[in-house]
Design an enzyme around this catalytic site. Sequence first.
Site, short mmCIF file in Angstrom:
data_model
loop_
_atom_site.label_atom_id
_atom_site.label_comp_id
_atom_site.label_asym_id
_atom_site.label_seq_id
_atom_site.Cartn_x
_atom_site.Cartn_y
_atom_site.Cartn_z
N HIS A 120 -0.40 0.77 -13.39
CA HIS A 120 0.31 -0.45 -13.79
C HIS A 120 1.79 -0.08 -13.91
CE1 HIS A 120 0.74 -4.38 -15.59
NE2 HIS A 120 1.60 -3.83 -16.44
N LEU A 141 -4.94 -6.87 -7.07
CA LEU A 141 -4.57 -7.86 -8.10
C LEU A 141 -5.73 -8.68 -8.66
CD1 LEU A 141 -1.09 -8.99 -6.74
CD2 LEU A 141 -1.67 -7.14 -8.33
N GLY A 190 0.78 -1.23 0.00
CA GLY A 190 0.00 0.00 0.00
C GLY A 190 0.81 1.28 0.00
N SER A 191 2.03 1.23 -0.58
CA SER A 191 2.81 2.48 -0.58
C SER A 191 2.17 3.53 -1.49
CB SER A 191 4.27 2.21 -0.98
OG SER A 191 4.36 1.82 -2.32
N ASN A 192 1.56 3.08 -2.59
CA ASN A 192 0.86 4.05 -3.45
C ASN A 192 -0.36 4.61 -2.74
OD1 ASN A 192 1.88 4.43 -6.31
ND2 ASN A 192 2.09 2.22 -6.05
N ASN A 204 -6.57 2.70 -12.42
CA ASN A 204 -5.54 1.76 -11.96
C ASN A 204 -4.16 2.32 -12.31
OD1 ASN A 204 -4.39 -0.78 -11.08
ND2 ASN A 204 -4.13 -1.31 -13.24
N LEU A 260 -9.11 -9.18 -10.92
CA LEU A 260 -9.78 -8.55 -12.07
C LEU A 260 -11.09 -7.92 -11.60
CD1 LEU A 260 -9.71 -8.27 -15.22
CD2 LEU A 260 -11.16 -10.30 -15.29
N ILE A 261 -11.33 -6.68 -12.03
CA ILE A 261 -12.56 -5.99 -11.62
C ILE A 261 -13.73 -6.54 -12.44
CG2 ILE A 261 -13.72 -3.74 -11.51
CD1 ILE A 261 -11.42 -4.11 -9.51
C1 GAR Z 1 2.77 -1.17 -7.69
O1 GAR Z 1 4.01 -1.21 -8.33
C2 GAR Z 1 1.66 -1.24 -8.73
O2 GAR Z 1 1.97 -0.58 -9.93
C3 GAR Z 1 1.57 -2.72 -8.95
O3 GAR Z 1 1.68 -3.27 -7.65
C4 GAR Z 1 2.53 -2.42 -6.87
C5 GAR Z 1 1.83 -2.13 -5.55
O4 GAR Z 1 2.69 -1.49 -4.66
N1 GAR Z 1 0.34 -3.08 -9.60
C6 GAR Z 1 0.24 -4.04 -10.51
O5 GAR Z 1 1.17 -4.75 -10.84
C7 GAR Z 1 -1.16 -4.21 -11.09
N2 GAR Z 1 -1.12 -4.99 -12.30
P1 GAR Z 1 2.11 -0.79 -3.35
O6 GAR Z 1 1.20 -1.80 -2.65
O7 GAR Z 1 3.33 -0.50 -2.50
O8 GAR Z 1 1.38 0.44 -3.77
#
Ligand code: GAR
Length: 194
Positions: free
Chosen positions: A104, A85, A12-14, A102, A87-88
């Site tokens: 990516h 992760l 969840g850093s994003n 989203n 699919l919606i």
């Molecule tokens: C991020 O790099 C995001 O782009 C990726 O998962 C990571 C989550 O990091 N998403 C995908 O690969 C979706 N296909 P986070 O939990 O630290 O935000």
Amino acid sequence: MLNIAIFASGGGSNAEAIINHLKDHPYLSVRLIVSNRKSAGILDRAKKHGIETLLINREGFYETKDLTAKLNAYQIDLIVLAGFLWLIPEYLVQAFPNRVINIHPALLPKYGGKGMYGHHVHQAVFDNKEKESGPTVHYVNEHYDEGNIILQARCPLAPTDQPEDIARKVLSLEHQVYPVAVEMVGRFIQNGEI
Ligand code: GAR
């Protein structure tokens, strides 16, 4: 206020970058964190910020479809996927048209689709000796990573960069661009442009 639900399966850093960016925002509020993993780091982060959480399971998500009602109860206007992760499903895309976005970790349309997530993406970029990479923010439809692109950011890759180096560079860009993209889509909704 426009209410945002962030869906996350991992650290969840994003999500946290978005929460911090939107703190005290005049009309955007992170109202809810939705996760499919009880042990997801994002749940602790949500608690720390005093944001409500909702844990979902596969059956509730794909079969009983009761999530729409729950999101409506929280008056959610925008769904932001941040490392989510699953699919919606179609019913959710239809309930929130142009209201699911989203991020990516690659320059779509390259390196997208089922199975292309997290380190798989960066390994493929490494294997193909790409000279650049970077995140893509896009609207979500019923197919993995195929909705219209909102924005992309690029970073150069050095021949010596290993998959972990690529991951670090791309994630750091994600933290810079995703909060801004969420704010931009929020503004589109606020102004009735989408
Ligand atoms: C991020 O790099 C995001 O782009 C990726 O998962 C990571 C989550 O990091 N998403 C995908 O690969 C979706 N296909 P986070 O939990 O630290 O935000």
